[in-house]
Design a protein around this motif. Structure first.
Motif, PDB file in Angstrom:
ATOM      1  N   ASN D 253       0.831  -1.217   0.000  1.00 35.90           N
ATOM      2  CA  ASN D 253       0.000   0.000   0.000  1.00 35.90           C
ATOM      3  C   ASN D 253       0.856   1.253   0.000  1.00 35.90           C
ATOM      4  O   ASN D 253       0.555   2.228  -0.678  1.00 35.90           O
ATOM      5  CB  ASN D 253      -0.909   0.002   1.240  1.00 35.90           C
ATOM      6  N   GLU D 254       1.985   1.225   0.819  1.00 40.18           N
ATOM      7  CA  GLU D 254       2.786   2.458   0.933  1.00 40.18           C
ATOM      8  C   GLU D 254       4.282   2.116   0.847  1.00 40.18           C
ATOM      9  O   GLU D 254       4.980   2.177   1.842  1.00 40.18           O
ATOM     10  CB  GLU D 254       2.520   3.142   2.283  1.00 40.18           C
ATOM     11  N   TYR D 256       6.670   3.778  -0.484  1.00 42.12           N
ATOM     12  CA  TYR D 256       7.535   4.952  -0.286  1.00 42.12           C
ATOM     13  C   TYR D 256       7.718   5.209   1.219  1.00 42.12           C
ATOM     14  O   TYR D 256       8.773   5.572   1.695  1.00 42.12           O
ATOM     15  CB  TYR D 256       6.940   6.189  -0.960  1.00 42.12           C
ATOM     16  N   THR D 282       7.190   5.299  -6.085  1.00 43.41           N
ATOM     17  CA  THR D 282       6.117   5.674  -5.157  1.00 43.41           C
ATOM     18  C   THR D 282       5.112   4.531  -5.030  1.00 43.41           C
ATOM     19  O   THR D 282       4.432   4.398  -4.034  1.00 43.41           O
ATOM     20  CB  THR D 282       5.362   6.924  -5.685  1.00 43.41           C
ATOM     21  N   SER D 283       5.024   3.692  -6.080  1.00 47.64           N
ATOM     22  CA  SER D 283       4.068   2.569  -5.967  1.00 47.64           C
ATOM     23  C   SER D 283       4.808   1.297  -6.341  1.00 47.64           C
ATOM     24  O   SER D 283       5.883   1.337  -6.946  1.00 47.64           O
ATOM     25  CB  SER D 283       2.880   2.790  -6.921  1.00 47.64           C
ATOM     26  N   ILE D 284       4.202   0.183  -5.991  1.00 44.86           N
ATOM     27  CA  ILE D 284       4.835  -1.128  -6.235  1.00 44.86           C
ATOM     28  C   ILE D 284       5.033  -1.353  -7.739  1.00 44.86           C
ATOM     29  O   ILE D 284       5.943  -2.042  -8.170  1.00 44.86           O
ATOM     30  CB  ILE D 284       3.966  -2.261  -5.625  1.00 44.86           C
ATOM     31  N   ASN D 285       4.199  -0.688  -8.559  1.00 47.69           N
ATOM     32  CA  ASN D 285       4.308  -0.892 -10.014  1.00 47.69           C
ATOM     33  C   ASN D 285       5.448  -0.109 -10.634  1.00 47.69           C
ATOM     34  O   ASN D 285       5.693  -0.220 -11.833  1.00 47.69           O
ATOM     35  CB  ASN D 285       2.971  -0.511 -10.690  1.00 47.69           C
ATOM     36  N   ASP D 286       6.145   0.717  -9.816  1.00 50.85           N
ATOM     37  CA  ASP D 286       7.277   1.491 -10.363  1.00 50.85           C
ATOM     38  C   ASP D 286       8.532   0.625 -10.486  1.00 50.85           C
ATOM     39  O   ASP D 286       9.519   1.027 -11.073  1.00 50.85           O
ATOM     40  CB  ASP D 286       7.561   2.693  -9.453  1.00 50.85           C
ATOM     41  N   HIS D 310      -1.946  -6.605  -6.839  1.00 52.65           N
ATOM     42  CA  HIS D 310      -1.787  -5.155  -7.054  1.00 52.65           C
ATOM     43  C   HIS D 310      -0.926  -4.849  -8.280  1.00 52.65           C
ATOM     44  O   HIS D 310      -0.766  -3.703  -8.662  1.00 52.65           O
ATOM     45  CB  HIS D 310      -1.141  -4.509  -5.815  1.00 52.65           C
TER      46      HIS D 310
END
Lengths: 228, 209, 254, 406
Positions: D253-254, D256, D282-286, D310
């Motif tokens: 979820n977080e 970062y 900033t997100s897991i998909n980065d 996710h």
């Protein structure tokens, strides 16, 4: 290899021989090595939890004043104190609420993980096994896949029924299952045996890999020792 | 006072449990409950790390008492406490990513733990033979036959073409193992749900004094 | 967000849990007398009962380990099931002059085991050796837990070892350590690596879902008996859902 | 005229008298003859009676399941004497227990004797001997297994990762599995280092921080050995996430927030390794790719249940121990697949090394590992055959025929 590496390699080999002395029976050397190991691992677990979680997420926000008046962070500190009260029988009662909270959250994660992560995903996977759209292509490979899918479906169901607890008791039977349920459970037991056998082979392979790794370290050490 | 404390524990267990469970099924941000759920989960994470220190406290207390009261094995307890203290000093002095911290991990923790797993390779085969001698029912025969096929089918031997074993191995992993694992997993999930439900309806309270 | 837009999986999940809880509570509330005689026989539990009496009569002791599963997810449920094992055994063997030895490999398991044992000692005036901890945490990682528990497993007076809870493949070392002294072994876990090891090295393994039935087989506790009946009903319902889903897929509905 | 002895003082009294002429005791007790009381075990065969006892072989020992727990058939009570058989047995046993030398039941005696285990030692020496022999004899080589599609998929994904892109590596294996997991993953991590990717290590195991450092050190050391171009890995070690699956759910979820908590600040002595540019995560998909290295099927399932739902574009790859493969492979073969690539044990390492040709650690130990597996399979095969043949000739004694209940 540096001097520290030589000392380390020799220490590692002695500890390895100490562990393998277990084959001669439970002896003092083995126990000594195990008790050193218990102390060392406990230290790394404490350090790992302090540097990665407790200090950056609990202590540092307070030291920097960022969370000093944040009620939620304060509650975290109170719960921490409650948890430490579990260490001593006399103060143990003070920690009951925090254990209640954790057991409640634990039960919720268990149910949530079981329902969404296991029951629904496994049921959906069992249904999706059958791809009927391809059947009319009369391709031999599709039929093999269909036979496999049917075997997986039957295997899943009979394994599930193996664990049936309540049975219709026959007079005089000592709680043993009879009739068609007995056949169902026998087949289910077969699937469970094959599954656990496959995993046992994997556990043994992983253990052999660890043994090979240890022996490779021995080889590397003696090779460097005699052919620097 | 203790009875009040116990009641608070039951209320906390049931309310926090239900809130966290609902978060699995719905997006609670619509009712503003998602942030409360996140806070509870963060508490649980931090307390899981704090619990490691409580556990270490128990470990130290048990070994200290054994050492002081000169019970059987008191000497070993001294060794455990000494190695715990010494390793902690090394990690604190040289820092978590210091050379000495990594040295102790590389040359004490990994060799001993890998050797224990290597010992398992020897012990598992011996224990399996022992069970064969005592109980050879259809379940054990099916289990050991599978183990033998999968171990012999690990690869093609000595450069031979992929042996029949490895093709049989692939099929075993793909069909019967998938079926058996799925059935057992569903059974365990049902048992887990039953255990969790008893906690959330307040029928089972393992946390109470 | 209207109720209908809530995702369908969530609703199905909630209904599944609510149905489970409603069935459980109504069964308990109905006063229907469930008895363990209607359960199928699990040989390991019968052998375990005999081992408990032998230890009690012979003045020997039992070693129990609820594992290292912690509190969260499936391992956490295995811990709670292991605690039911602990209570069932302690109620039977706790009154002998050598109370059972309890070892664990995770702090929460250690805390809950200590509370379970102390509660039984108080409620049943069971014998307690002053200064002896109710439960011992033998190590904080899987293999240090197994290494630390070996001395309890191979203890001089231990005639039976019970491993019930979350373990990994390290359970193989603990099971083997019981061999030289001839102590009996009873083992059960929800982890597949542990189940594979114990089914190949223990005579009567307690497999999969049977881990959660200890309270019924050892003590005949009504809440566990009720849960097991609901599990049986849910088992057949899942089978029907799977078969129904395949039929719908054949008809092209899903 | 027959006489009856007073059970209390032993005085002989006429048969019909109710009370003892000497001490006045009631002669009612004298009428019961030993053995007249019907015991719950009476109608069972001698072998079943012996099995039903707690201490088989000891005549007077208690029935294994005390009367209170037996099947709820009609309880059998003595007709005249108010003392049941069970209570009589308890009395007899208590008398025996006060003379400990009389009570040495066979199976409790066996527990005190420690049997030496020569067979274990012989098997251990045989296994270690053969593996050492194959390690030192370089000519002995076993063929590389055919490369499956999931290994090719890993190679394809890695070759598409641009330099400097962040790659998440979860080092979720216990130190005991270091040998196997490093043989399986070294070639992959070495290729990522060579391509200059930003490696971000994390772990749900407390010792994971030092495990990741050990893996990186091994890659550097092996590169120095083969004198190939030394590369300074650009990596960032986040350390330990507590709470297992809960920790993963929170990290997803977080991410970062967790990364910031680990960033090196002036005062902190946190576990920051060499810093890498993580500002854009900033997100897991980065992350370009996520690798999970684990030996535990439960840990693999945690990642599949908490993180995989996710992911949108980011592929999830697993590098597993041999013991986790049977439980995780179904997720690879599911439609749609939840895992986009997989390596299993030393075999996976050997297969990947034959593609990238850089590292040879797994290849050097592959032959010994295969021989260890085959030796284990052969020993179990011989033992199973022997016991089956032995059982065929000496079938276990058939249980005594069940008596028909009256």
């Amino acid at each position: 290899m540096t001097q520290a590496d030589w000392i380390g390699a020799i220490l590692g080999l002695c500890l390895t021989l100490g562990v393998f002395s277990y084959l001669l029976g439970d002896n003092r050397v083995f126990r000594l090595v195990i008790h050193i190991f218990i102390g060392v691992t406990a230290a790394y677990v404490l350090a790992g939890s302090w540097y990665s979680v407790i200090f950056p997420q609990l202590v540092q926000p307070f030291l920097s004043g960022q969370d000093f008046w944040n009620p939620l962070a304060l509650a975290g500190i109170v719960f921490t104190v409650m948890l430490f009260s579990k260490l001593f029988p006399r103060t143990s009662w003070f920690g009951v609420p925090v254990m209640g909270l954790l057991v409640g959250v634990g039960a919720a994660t268990a149910i949530g993980g079981a329902v969404i992560g296991t029951v629904f995903s496994q049921v959906a996977a069992s249904i999706r096994l059958f791809d009927f759209l391809k059947i009319n292509t009369w391709n031999a490979q599709v039929w093999v896949a269909l036979v496999d899918a049917s075997l997986i479906l039957v295997g899943t169901l009979v394994t599930l029924f193996y664990f049936q607890f309540y049975i219709r008791k026959q007079p005089g039977s000592q709680g043993s299952v009879t009739g068609w349920m007995k056949t169902l459970r026998l087949v289910g037991q077969g699937f469970i045996a094959v599954t656990l056998g496959a995993i046992f082979a994997g556990v043994y392979s992983a253990a052999v890999a660890a043994l090979v790794g240890r022996l490779a370290t021995f080889k590397e050490f003696f090779t460097l020792l005699f052919h620097p | 006072m203790k009875q009040v404390w116990r009641t608070i524990a039951v209320i906390l267990a049931i309310s926090a449990g239900i809130l966290v469970l609902l978060g699995y099924f719905f997006d609670l941000s619509a009712w503003g409950l998602d942030s409360v759920r996140q806070v509870i989960l963060r508490w649980a994470l931090i307390l899981a790390a704090v619990a490691l220190w409580v556990g270490a406290g128990n470990l130290v207390r048990v070994h200290w008492r054994k050492m002081v009261s000169r019970q059987d094995g008191g000497g070993y307890s001294l060794v455990t406490l000494a190695s715990l203290a010494l390793t902690l000093v090394v990690i604190v002095v040289s820092g978590p990513n210091g050379k000495m911290s990594q040295w102790v991990f590389n040359h004490v923790q990994i060799p001993v733990e890998t050797s224990l797993l290597a010992l398992l390779a020897i012990v598992l085969i011996y224990a399996s033979i022992r069970v064969m001698r005592r109980r050879l029912n259809p379940f054990a025969i099916a289990l050991f036959l599978t183990v033998i096929i999968l171990l012999l089918g690990a690869t093609n031997w000595m450069g031979m073409e992929a042996s029949k074993f490895s093709m049989l191995r692939e099929w075993i992993l793909a069909v019967p193992v998938t079926a058996g694992a799925r059935g057992v997993l569903l059974g365990i999930a049902l048992g887990t749900i039953a255990t969790g439900v008893r906690i959330l309806v307040g029928f089972e309270r393992p946390y109470e004094e | 967000m209207s109720f209908i837009e809530l995702n369908r999986v969530g609703i199905a999940g909630l209904l599944f849990v609510l149905a489970f809880a409603a069935g459980f509570l109504s069964l308990l509330g109905s006063g229907k007398k469930l008895s363990r005689d209607r359960l199928r026989t699990i040989p390991a539990f019968s052998r375990l009962e005999k081992a408990l009496y032998q230890a009690t009569e012979g003045g020997k002791c039992i070693h129990i380990s609820p594992g290292r599963g912690g509190l969260f997810n499936l391992p956490g449920a295995a811990t709670l099931a292991g605690l039911r094992f602990l209570k069932g055994i302690y109620l039977s063997a706790g009154l002998s002059d050598r109370p059972p030895i309890v070892s664990s490999g995770e702090p929460f398991v250690d805390i809950l085991s200590t509370e379970a044992v102390e509660e039984i000692q108080r409620a049943h005036d069971a014998r307690h050796i002053p200064g002896e901890p109710a439960s011992q945490l033998t190590g904080l990682t899987p293999f240090s837990f197994a290494g630390g528990a070996l001395s309890a497993v191979a203890g001089q007076d231990v005639t039976a070892n019970v491993f019930a809870g979350h373990f990994g493949s390290e359970i193989g070392l603990m099971i083997d350590a019981a061999d030289p002294s001839g102590a009996q072994v009873f083992a059960s876990s929800e982890n597949f690596a542990a189940q594979a090891v114990l089914s190949a090295t223990v005579e009567d393994p307690i497999l999969g879902e049977e881990l959660f039935s200890a309270g019924a087989y050892l003590q005949g506790e009504p809440d566990v008996l009720a849960s097991m009946l609901i599990e049986d009903i849910a088992r057949w319902s899942l089978a029907l859902v799977i078969l129904g889903g395949i039929v719908l897929r054949y008809l092209g509905v899903i | 005229m027959a006489e009856q002895d007073c059970p209390i003082c032993g005085q002989a009294n006429p048969e019909k008298s109710e009370t003892c002429q000497k001490c006045g005791a009631n002669l009612y007790w004298a009428e019961i003859e030993p053995g007249e009381v019907i015991s719950p075990l009476a109608n069972k065969s001698p072998q079943e009676q012996d099995e039903a006892r707690i201490l088989p072989g000891i005549e007077d020992s208690l029935p294994a399941v005390p009367a209170a727990f037996t099947e709820p058939s009609a309880p059998v009570h003595p007709y005249r004497l108010m003392v049941s058989e069970t209570q009589k047995n308890y009395v007899a046993l208590l008398e025996k227990m006060t003379h400990p030398d009389q009570i040495q039941p066979a199976d409790l005696q066996a527990a005190a004797v420690r049997k030496p285990r020569y067979l274990l030692l012989v098997w251990g020496i045989l296994l270690v001997g053969i593996l050492s022999f194959s390690l030192f004899w370089d000519e002995l080589q076993v063929g590389i297994p055919p490369i499956p599609a999931e290994v090719l998929a890993v190679n394809r994904s890695i070759s598409k990762i641009p330099a400097g892109a962040p790659v998440l590596v979860a080092v979720d294996f216990q130190p005991a599995y270091t040998a196997e997991m490093e043989m399986a993953s070294e070639a992959v991590i070495d290729q990522l280092v060579a391509q200059g990717t930003n490696l971000v290590f994390m772990s749900t195991i407390p010792t994971g921080f030092w495990q990741a450092e050990h893996l990186i050190q091994k890659i550097k050391a092996d590169r120095d050995l083969v004198e190939s171009a030394p590369v300074n890995p650009n990596y960032y070690n986040l350390g330990f996430i507590s709470g297992g699956a809960l920790g993963l759910a929170n990290f997803v979820n977080e991410p970062y927030q967790f990364i910031e908590a680990q960033l090196p600040t002036e005062s902190s002595a946190s576990t920051a390794g060499q810093s890498a540019s993580l500002g854009n995560v900033t997100s897991i998909n980065d992350f370009s790719v996520i690798f999970v290295l684990t030996e535990d099927p439960d840990t693999a399932r945690d990642w599949l249940e908490q993180v995989q739902p996710h992911l949108r574009r980011t592929p999830l790859m697993m590098i597993l121990s041999a013991q986790a493969e049977p439980m995780v492979r179904p997720y690879l073969e599911m439609q749609p697949a939840k895992i986009q690539g997989m390596l299993v044990g030393i075999a996976g390492g050997v297969q990947y090394e034959s593609l990238s040709n850089q590292v040879q650690t797994a290849r050097e130990n592959w032959t010994a590992s295969v021989l260890g597996n085959i030796l284990g399979g052969l020993v179990l095969g011989v033992a199973l055959t022997a016991f089956l043949v032995f059982q065929r000739w000496n079938p276990p004694a058939a249980p005594a025929a069940k008596e028909k209940k009256p």
